[in-house]
Write a protein that holds these residues in place. Structure first.
Motif, short mmCIF file in Angstrom:
data_model
loop_
_atom_site.label_atom_id
_atom_site.label_comp_id
_atom_site.label_asym_id
_atom_site.label_seq_id
_atom_site.Cartn_x
_atom_site.Cartn_y
_atom_site.Cartn_z
N GLU A 1 0.98 4.16 -2.72
CA GLU A 1 0.61 5.59 -2.32
C GLU A 1 1.77 6.57 -3.16
OE1 GLU A 1 -1.24 8.74 -0.97
OE2 GLU A 1 -2.09 6.89 -0.90
N GLN B 1 -7.39 7.16 -7.61
CA GLN B 1 -7.73 7.30 -6.15
C GLN B 1 -8.81 6.32 -5.54
OE1 GLN B 1 -6.55 10.24 -4.38
NE2 GLN B 1 -7.48 9.16 -2.90
N PRO B 2 -9.76 6.05 -6.05
CA PRO B 2 -10.50 4.95 -5.61
C PRO B 2 -9.89 3.89 -5.15
CG PRO B 2 -11.54 6.15 -7.34
CD PRO B 2 -10.20 6.44 -7.57
N LYS B 3 -8.96 3.10 -5.95
CA LYS B 3 -8.20 2.02 -5.77
C LYS B 3 -7.39 2.27 -4.33
CE LYS B 3 -8.98 -0.77 -9.92
NZ LYS B 3 -9.95 -1.43 -9.38
N VAL B 4 -6.69 3.25 -4.63
CA VAL B 4 -5.86 3.66 -3.51
C VAL B 4 -6.42 3.81 -2.14
CG1 VAL B 4 -4.17 5.26 -2.41
CG2 VAL B 4 -4.05 4.78 -4.81
N ASP B 5 -7.69 4.29 -2.13
CA ASP B 5 -8.47 4.44 -0.99
C ASP B 5 -9.09 3.03 -0.48
OD1 ASP B 5 -8.18 7.15 -0.97
OD2 ASP B 5 -9.98 7.76 -1.79
N GLU B 6 -9.41 2.13 -1.43
CA GLU B 6 -9.95 0.96 -1.13
C GLU B 6 -8.72 0.03 -0.51
OE1 GLU B 6 -12.51 -2.88 -3.21
OE2 GLU B 6 -11.79 -1.11 -4.43
N ARG C 1 -6.24 1.07 1.28
CA ARG C 1 -5.88 1.68 2.33
C ARG C 1 -6.93 1.10 3.41
NH1 ARG C 1 -7.15 6.61 2.21
NH2 ARG C 1 -9.19 6.38 3.16
N ASN C 2 -8.12 1.12 3.00
CA ASN C 2 -9.19 0.37 3.76
C ASN C 2 -9.05 -0.85 4.01
OD1 ASN C 2 -10.40 3.09 4.26
ND2 ASN C 2 -11.99 2.62 2.53
N TYR D 1 0.88 -1.20 0.12
CA TYR D 1 -0.02 -0.05 -0.05
C TYR D 1 0.78 1.28 0.04
CZ TYR D 1 -2.55 3.87 1.78
OH TYR D 1 -3.06 5.28 1.87
#
Length: 95
Positions: free
Chosen positions: A20, A35-40, A42-43, A16
């Protein structure tokens, strides 16, 4: 808490973090798409860390090896989107 789970989480965190860093250096169009895949990702890493508290999670040496392989792929910025997709698919199977 299994040693393999700790190793998997460490590899997932590194994957991750590498994603990033690559994301931060992407151009604005690529960054918007990623952005959505990076956020997912991280979650999912955060959920995997929380999973440490639960019993019955079995992580094999093969799982750890797969995550190390994925981290190496993400290190190559050209593979970022594909690597993020793989990271997410791997993490989903554990959380």
């Amino acid at each position: 808490m299994s040693d393999n789970l700790n190793k998997l989480i460490a590899e997932a965190r590194l994957a991750y973090q590498n994603a990033e860093v690559a994301f931060q250096s992407a151009d604005i169009n690529q960054a918007a798409a990623l952005q959505p895949k990076v956020d997912e990702a991280r979650n999912l890493v955060e959920k995997l860390e929380a999973q440490q508290l639960k019993d019955g999670v079995v992580i094999t040496d093969a799982d750890v090896a797969k995550m190390k392989e994925l981290r190496d792929e993400i290190n190559d910025a050209a593979m970022l989107q594909q690597g993020l997709t793989k990271l997410i698919s791997i993490l989903v199977s554990f959380v």
